[in-house]
Design a protein around this motif. Sequence first.
Motif, PDB file in Angstrom:
ATOM      1  N   LYS A   1      65.447  69.928 -56.819  1.00  0.00           N
ATOM      2  CA  LYS A   1      65.089  70.884 -57.879  1.00  0.00           C
ATOM      3  C   LYS A   1      63.727  70.540 -58.493  1.00  0.00           C
ATOM      4  N   LYS A   2      63.435  69.232 -58.665  1.00  0.00           N
ATOM      5  CA  LYS A   2      62.163  68.812 -59.268  1.00  0.00           C
ATOM      6  C   LYS A   2      61.116  68.474 -58.201  1.00  0.00           C
ATOM      7  N   ASN A   3      61.484  68.641 -56.947  1.00  0.00           N
ATOM      8  CA  ASN A   3      60.581  68.337 -55.840  1.00  0.00           C
ATOM      9  C   ASN A   3      60.072  66.879 -55.942  1.00  0.00           C
ATOM     10  N   ILE A   4      61.032  65.957 -56.208  1.00  0.00           N
ATOM     11  CA  ILE A   4      60.698  64.531 -56.321  1.00  0.00           C
ATOM     12  C   ILE A   4      60.898  63.875 -54.953  1.00  0.00           C
ATOM     13  N   SER A   5      59.882  63.134 -54.524  1.00  0.00           N
ATOM     14  CA  SER A   5      59.947  62.436 -53.231  1.00  0.00           C
ATOM     15  C   SER A   5      60.664  61.094 -53.420  1.00  0.00           C
ATOM     16  N   ILE A   6      61.689  60.846 -52.597  1.00  0.00           N
ATOM     17  CA  ILE A   6      62.419  59.572 -52.663  1.00  0.00           C
ATOM     18  C   ILE A   6      62.187  58.829 -51.350  1.00  0.00           C
TER      19      ILE A   6
ATOM     20  N   LYS B   1      77.437  53.226 -55.952  1.00  0.00           N
ATOM     21  CA  LYS B   1      77.376  53.945 -57.237  1.00  0.00           C
ATOM     22  C   LYS B   1      76.249  53.381 -58.099  1.00  0.00           C
ATOM     23  N   MET B   2      76.106  52.031 -58.079  1.00  0.00           N
ATOM     24  CA  MET B   2      75.049  51.378 -58.864  1.00  0.00           C
ATOM     25  C   MET B   2      73.671  51.899 -58.455  1.00  0.00           C
ATOM     26  N   LEU B   3      73.401  51.964 -57.145  1.00  0.00           N
ATOM     27  CA  LEU B   3      72.093  52.416 -56.658  1.00  0.00           C
ATOM     28  C   LEU B   3      71.890  53.909 -56.919  1.00  0.00           C
ATOM     29  N   ILE B   4      72.967  54.710 -56.738  1.00  0.00           N
ATOM     30  CA  ILE B   4      72.872  56.153 -57.014  1.00  0.00           C
ATOM     31  C   ILE B   4      72.527  56.389 -58.478  1.00  0.00           C
ATOM     32  N   ASN B   5      73.187  55.631 -59.397  1.00  0.00           N
ATOM     33  CA  ASN B   5      72.915  55.797 -60.832  1.00  0.00           C
ATOM     34  C   ASN B   5      71.461  55.462 -61.159  1.00  0.00           C
TER      35      ASN B   5
ATOM     36  N   ILE C   1      71.394  51.280 -48.349  1.00  0.00           N
ATOM     37  CA  ILE C   1      70.291  51.994 -48.998  1.00  0.00           C
ATOM     38  C   ILE C   1      70.006  53.319 -48.280  1.00  0.00           C
ATOM     39  N   GLY C   2      70.158  53.316 -46.955  1.00  0.00           N
ATOM     40  CA  GLY C   2      69.969  54.566 -46.203  1.00  0.00           C
ATOM     41  C   GLY C   2      70.946  55.640 -46.634  1.00  0.00           C
ATOM     42  N   ILE C   3      72.209  55.289 -46.818  1.00  0.00           N
ATOM     43  CA  ILE C   3      73.243  56.242 -47.265  1.00  0.00           C
ATOM     44  C   ILE C   3      72.912  56.757 -48.654  1.00  0.00           C
ATOM     45  N   VAL C   4      72.515  55.828 -49.567  1.00  0.00           N
ATOM     46  CA  VAL C   4      72.215  56.209 -50.955  1.00  0.00           C
ATOM     47  C   VAL C   4      71.043  57.188 -50.996  1.00  0.00           C
ATOM     48  N   LEU C   5      69.985  56.912 -50.232  1.00  0.00           N
ATOM     49  CA  LEU C   5      68.825  57.821 -50.220  1.00  0.00           C
ATOM     50  C   LEU C   5      69.214  59.203 -49.699  1.00  0.00           C
ATOM     51  N   GLN C   6      70.055  59.233 -48.687  1.00  0.00           N
ATOM     52  CA  GLN C   6      70.489  60.517 -48.117  1.00  0.00           C
ATOM     53  C   GLN C   6      71.267  61.331 -49.142  1.00  0.00           C
ATOM     54  N   ARG C   7      72.132  60.648 -49.904  1.00  0.00           N
ATOM     55  CA  ARG C   7      72.947  61.349 -50.904  1.00  0.00           C
ATOM     56  C   ARG C   7      72.111  61.815 -52.093  1.00  0.00           C
ATOM     57  N   CYS C   8      71.021  61.074 -52.420  1.00  0.00           N
ATOM     58  CA  CYS C   8      70.238  61.403 -53.623  1.00  0.00           C
ATOM     59  C   CYS C   8      69.166  62.463 -53.377  1.00  0.00           C
ATOM     60  N   LYS C   9      68.807  62.715 -52.122  1.00  0.00           N
ATOM     61  CA  LYS C   9      67.735  63.684 -51.852  1.00  0.00           C
ATOM     62  C   LYS C   9      68.057  65.082 -52.372  1.00  0.00           C
TER      63      LYS C   9
ATOM     64  N   GLY D   1      62.341  61.803 -64.397  1.00  0.00           N
ATOM     65  CA  GLY D   1      61.135  61.833 -63.585  1.00  0.00           C
ATOM     66  C   GLY D   1      60.325  63.091 -63.806  1.00  0.00           C
ATOM     67  N   SER D   2      59.086  63.054 -63.373  1.00  0.00           N
ATOM     68  CA  SER D   2      58.194  64.216 -63.508  1.00  0.00           C
ATOM     69  C   SER D   2      58.358  65.137 -62.293  1.00  0.00           C
ATOM     70  N   THR D   3      58.148  66.425 -62.508  1.00  0.00           N
ATOM     71  CA  THR D   3      58.167  67.391 -61.393  1.00  0.00           C
ATOM     72  C   THR D   3      57.078  67.023 -60.395  1.00  0.00           C
ATOM     73  N   ASN D   4      57.420  67.108 -59.127  1.00  0.00           N
ATOM     74  CA  ASN D   4      56.522  66.708 -58.030  1.00  0.00           C
ATOM     75  C   ASN D   4      56.194  65.212 -58.069  1.00  0.00           C
ATOM     76  N   GLY D   5      57.107  64.451 -58.702  1.00  0.00           N
ATOM     77  CA  GLY D   5      56.895  63.001 -58.835  1.00  0.00           C
ATOM     78  C   GLY D   5      57.397  62.224 -57.616  1.00  0.00           C
ATOM     79  N   HIS D   6      57.455  60.898 -57.790  1.00  0.00           N
ATOM     80  CA  HIS D   6      57.850  60.010 -56.693  1.00  0.00           C
ATOM     81  C   HIS D   6      58.816  58.938 -57.202  1.00  0.00           C
ATOM     82  N   THR D   7      59.778  58.604 -56.383  1.00  0.00           N
ATOM     83  CA  THR D   7      60.684  57.471 -56.644  1.00  0.00           C
ATOM     84  C   THR D   7      60.651  56.567 -55.409  1.00  0.00           C
ATOM     85  N   MET D   8      60.405  55.272 -55.641  1.00  0.00           N
ATOM     86  CA  MET D   8      60.306  54.317 -54.533  1.00  0.00           C
ATOM     87  C   MET D   8      61.357  53.216 -54.708  1.00  0.00           C
ATOM     88  N   VAL D   9      62.091  52.921 -53.632  1.00  0.00           N
ATOM     89  CA  VAL D   9      63.064  51.819 -53.631  1.00  0.00           C
ATOM     90  C   VAL D   9      62.429  50.662 -52.857  1.00  0.00           C
ATOM     91  N   GLU D  10      62.275  49.514 -53.546  1.00  0.00           N
ATOM     92  CA  GLU D  10      61.674  48.327 -52.932  1.00  0.00           C
ATOM     93  C   GLU D  10      62.694  47.195 -52.876  1.00  0.00           C
TER      94      GLU D  10
END
Length: 539
Positions: free
Chosen positions: A406-411, A430-434, A393-401, A443-452
């Motif tokens: 562009k949308k300033n979405i917090s992951i 690939k599954m987690l990145i997708n 999950i750490g690798i996936v978050l790093q790749r997705c940031k 997502g909305s601009t300045n939005g948030h994405t949380m992985v639980e």
Amino acid sequence: MKITQPSKTTRALQHKIKELAVTARERERIRLKLAVTAKKSRLKARKLVVTAKEPSHKAVGLVVVAKENESIRKKLAVTAEALRLKAKELAVTAREKETIRERLAVTAENLRLKAKELATIAKEEEVVRQRLAITAEDLRLKAKKLATIAKEKEVVRQKLAATAEEQIKVEAQSKELEMRYRRLFETAHDGILLLDSDTGQITDVNPFLEKLLGYSKSEFLDKKLWEVGVFKNMQASKDAFKILQSRGYLRYENLPLETKYGRSVEVEFVSNSYMAGDALVIQCNIRDITERKRLDLIKETKRLLDEERSKVESIADATHELRTPVAIIKGNVDLALQGKGKNPKSAKSALRAIDYEIKHISSILTELSLITSKAWELKNRIQFEEIRLKSLIGIVLQRCKPLAHKKNISIKAGEIPELTLLGDKMYLEKMLINLIKNSIIYGSTNGHTMVEVREVKGSIIISVVDDGIGILKEDLPHVFERFFRADKFHSSGGNSVGLGLAIVKWIAEVHGGTVSAESTMNKGSIFTVSLPLGVSATK
């Protein structure tokens, strides 16, 4: 009471006799003492007489003394005689009492013997009483048993009466059911054949089957199943009948039959056996599915056309997406060529841009390759290994940031447990990145994405939560289908061809897991993947 009374009297008499014997012995001792005293008095008197003959100056005094002594002696003699007589009397009394005692002893013995006899009689009477009590108890038990038997017989009689009434009702109901069955049999919109379970001979056929196959009832009856022209393959019909005899059930989803006039009919053939009274009957239900097959064919054709249309549209979208990175690559190549090597940094920058776009093209082509039927089912591509979930999950978050920049979405990710998965690292990544990429695209601009992440009963649950535009309720069941985009009119920024979530579903399933989605319009979505810990379904 009769036994104990003589015993008490005897003991009282014996006690009295003993007391009298003691008294007699005491009186005898007194008498002997008095006799001794009297004897001593006489001797003393004699001495006094002798003394009287002594000198005269003592004579008068001695005479007086002698007279007194004589008087005493006489009195003592009288007393001794009286005592002797009394002793004699007491002896007589003692002898009488001894006689009485002996008589009482004889009486006591007689009473003891009588008491013993009475005790024996009482014992015999007690034995008799006990025997009578036992006999009475036996009689009472027998009476109780007879009463119980009588009750049971009454219950049986009532049950028999009730059974008789029930039998009458059952017979009436049976007749009514038979009439209903006959009406259903005659009016059913499915063909029905009844067969003899031993011979396979047709015993009844309903009007619908006559109409469906064009044969009259007489052409069916008294013939075996394989002798009717409609069941042309004789050997196959015989084999089917043998299976039906042994298993009691037979079903053909799609059985082609031919009518008397040569028209082909598609039917569903279901046959089973049941007891009708004492006889085993085989019933064959034959349903005409020609129209249903035609409608299913139309539906399947429409589905295939829609899927093909979706493929064409998605491939067109993909082609359009491929033009953008190709144009960027071409522009960077032109810039590099125009530079003629004067600025190495500019060339390196162009090559990095080209490399990025080539990776983008490769990703699009990979997704397109997975939609082909062969690639979609090619599960042996999965290479299983142990994977640390936290690291993955750490690798996936790093790749997705960078994608979210562009949308300033917090992951962000919540607390991730130290767990190990068994799976293919490249495909799980690939599954987690997708999933995260989907939350960024919609997502909305300045939005948030949380992985639980949480562990539940031997499974790992990964949820990707966003606060984006959401998905319509009617679109939710289709979000994991290939080429489906929840909002076809919403711009994906040139990054989606409708395959991302379908690939998520495929990867989860080949790892033995499941996917699900829930969403509220204008509030966001939650995509959840459940994967087994340790062992994969594919492996």
